[in-house]
Design an enzyme around this catalytic site. Sequence first.
Site, PDB file in Angstrom:
ATOM      1  N   HIS A 188      13.344   2.245  -2.479  1.00 49.79           N
ATOM      2  CA  HIS A 188      12.540   2.500  -1.135  1.00 49.79           C
ATOM      3  C   HIS A 188      12.333   1.314  -0.244  1.00 49.79           C
ATOM      4  O   HIS A 188      12.498   1.720   0.882  1.00 49.79           O
ATOM      5  CB  HIS A 188      11.039   2.859  -1.692  1.00 49.79           C
ATOM      6  CG  HIS A 188       9.882   3.372  -0.839  1.00 49.79           C
ATOM      7  ND1 HIS A 188       9.470   4.468  -0.297  1.00 49.79           N
ATOM      8  CD2 HIS A 188       9.331   2.237   0.252  1.00 49.79           C
ATOM      9  CE1 HIS A 188       8.269   4.358   0.632  1.00 49.79           C
ATOM     10  NE2 HIS A 188       8.322   3.111   0.979  1.00 49.79           N
ATOM     11  N   GLU A 189      11.974   0.221  -0.907  1.00 52.03           N
ATOM     12  CA  GLU A 189      11.918  -0.885   0.123  1.00 52.03           C
ATOM     13  C   GLU A 189      13.352  -0.982   0.851  1.00 52.03           C
ATOM     14  O   GLU A 189      13.361  -1.513   2.074  1.00 52.03           O
ATOM     15  CB  GLU A 189      11.272  -1.996  -0.645  1.00 52.03           C
ATOM     16  CG  GLU A 189       9.905  -2.020  -1.134  1.00 52.03           C
ATOM     17  CD  GLU A 189       8.999  -1.478  -0.030  1.00 52.03           C
ATOM     18  OE1 GLU A 189       9.235  -1.783   1.248  1.00 52.03           O
ATOM     19  OE2 GLU A 189       7.960  -0.833  -0.359  1.00 52.03           O
ATOM     20  N   HIS A 192      13.918   0.933   3.675  1.00 46.92           N
ATOM     21  CA  HIS A 192      13.407   0.511   4.844  1.00 46.92           C
ATOM     22  C   HIS A 192      14.256  -0.684   5.751  1.00 46.92           C
ATOM     23  O   HIS A 192      14.460  -0.573   6.932  1.00 46.92           O
ATOM     24  CB  HIS A 192      12.018  -0.189   4.615  1.00 46.92           C
ATOM     25  CG  HIS A 192      10.909   0.872   4.217  1.00 46.92           C
ATOM     26  ND1 HIS A 192      10.616   2.080   5.066  1.00 46.92           N
ATOM     27  CD2 HIS A 192       9.708   0.650   3.407  1.00 46.92           C
ATOM     28  CE1 HIS A 192       9.629   2.608   4.753  1.00 46.92           C
ATOM     29  NE2 HIS A 192       9.032   1.872   3.658  1.00 46.92           N
ATOM     30  N   HIS A 198       9.139   6.141   6.887  1.00 48.07           N
ATOM     31  CA  HIS A 198       8.533   7.101   5.863  1.00 48.07           C
ATOM     32  C   HIS A 198       8.837   8.721   6.505  1.00 48.07           C
ATOM     33  O   HIS A 198       8.606   8.792   7.555  1.00 48.07           O
ATOM     34  CB  HIS A 198       7.092   6.909   5.655  1.00 48.07           C
ATOM     35  CG  HIS A 198       6.826   5.628   4.918  1.00 48.07           C
ATOM     36  ND1 HIS A 198       5.712   5.013   5.255  1.00 48.07           N
ATOM     37  CD2 HIS A 198       7.319   4.929   3.942  1.00 48.07           C
ATOM     38  CE1 HIS A 198       5.691   3.816   4.496  1.00 48.07           C
ATOM     39  NE2 HIS A 198       6.807   3.756   3.690  1.00 48.07           N
ATOM     40  N   TYR A 245       5.470   9.267   0.675  1.00 44.51           N
ATOM     41  CA  TYR A 245       4.352   8.896  -0.252  1.00 44.51           C
ATOM     42  C   TYR A 245       3.800   9.903  -1.135  1.00 44.51           C
ATOM     43  O   TYR A 245       3.886  10.988  -0.514  1.00 44.51           O
ATOM     44  CB  TYR A 245       3.125   8.276   0.793  1.00 44.51           C
ATOM     45  CG  TYR A 245       3.396   6.690   0.919  1.00 44.51           C
ATOM     46  CD1 TYR A 245       4.094   5.849   0.458  1.00 44.51           C
ATOM     47  CD2 TYR A 245       2.605   6.054   2.054  1.00 44.51           C
ATOM     48  CE1 TYR A 245       4.235   4.569   0.903  1.00 44.51           C
ATOM     49  CE2 TYR A 245       2.579   4.917   2.615  1.00 44.51           C
ATOM     50  CZ  TYR A 245       3.534   3.979   1.710  1.00 44.51           C
ATOM     51  OH  TYR A 245       3.668   2.807   2.161  1.00 44.51           O
TER      52      TYR A 245
HETATM   53 ZN   LIG Z   1       7.576   2.227   2.497  1.00 40.51          ZN
END
Ligand SMILES: [Zn+2]
Length: 357
Positions: A188-189, A192, A198, A245
């Site tokens: 996930h990071e 980014h 997101h 999320y």
């Molecule tokens: Zn995030």
Amino acid sequence: MKKNLPALLLLTSISTLTGFTQADVAKVNAEAMQGQTPKTSVYTPDNSEIEYLVLNDTAIIMGDIAVGSQQEIQSKGISTLEVKDFDQLNTLSDELTAKAAWAGATTWPNSVVPFVIDASSQPDAAVIRAGMDLIASQTGVRFVQRNNQTNYLRIFKGQGCWSFIGRKGGQQNLSIGPGCAWKKTVAHELMHALGFLHEQSRADRDNFVRINYNNIQDGRAGQFNKKGPITTSVGSYDYHSVMHYGHKAFSKNGKPTIVSLDPNIPNQQLGKSNGLTNKDIAAIRNKYGSGNASPLTAFENCDFTGWSAKIPEGHHNLKFLKTKGFVNDQMSHLKLHLDGEFACIKMWDGAETTLKL
Ligand SMILES: [Zn+2]
């Protein structure tokens, strides 16, 4: 048209902790940010006010997105949320990906992302590398140990889980803090850092989810901003994305803060998937190519109901890659048994891949 050597991949059970568990980034960060009053800065493209919180002296928006040191953003504000294609800097506006992005930043040239793992993160190095492999094994992205490259990720054990968006230039920090060392969270990071925001920040998100502001912790509503003008949303909304999320993100009362508007997608499924979703992979491949991984056919109409999955029309010549459990090909249906547990199936159409369970 049939393709040669399509492959079926089986992904592991969602009911067991088989490696795809993900930290609840919002929960981890909410704890790391506990007691902080949000500060404000200026979002420069439209001079609007934007709230941020601070982890490791770094301004954080949208839960876990770093936008600069406090000093930087207090003096310069926060610039546009847009990642430019490194190779197409002159034709950028229509070249953004499915998710969204951040400027002043670019994609990584030649799909190569140099990194160093800081001493503080050495105990988590295996998980961090597994998170990298989750992306690299299915896309053209290559994470390489930094040699002398100018632009690189420094992965360290900071406060919470966070990353900048896209290639910022120079050394850029990415925190895998306490509670964040799960490979999906790492992925996930890293997404980014590859340039993705997101899923629930998409400009069109209100057509798909509702934000329940009444349930959000005080001072955290700003973490649910969508930055409409800066997002380019291509492809259908991906409720299960690793970039989505969970439904109780920043909840103050245990009630959902993000509610699915799709009756077929329960809130509990938001952000839940076995590894990257097809759409996550497609989005990364859109920017970084597929490398040696097989061409992906996103079987978006795949009807996952319990133990079986319907094979979309036109795809009959499937080859199964199985390393666990067994698969029955029943003409138009696949049946998967995985140690007697509920399991989900992902299919790739194309050359056999080296992906493993
Ligand atoms: Zn995030």
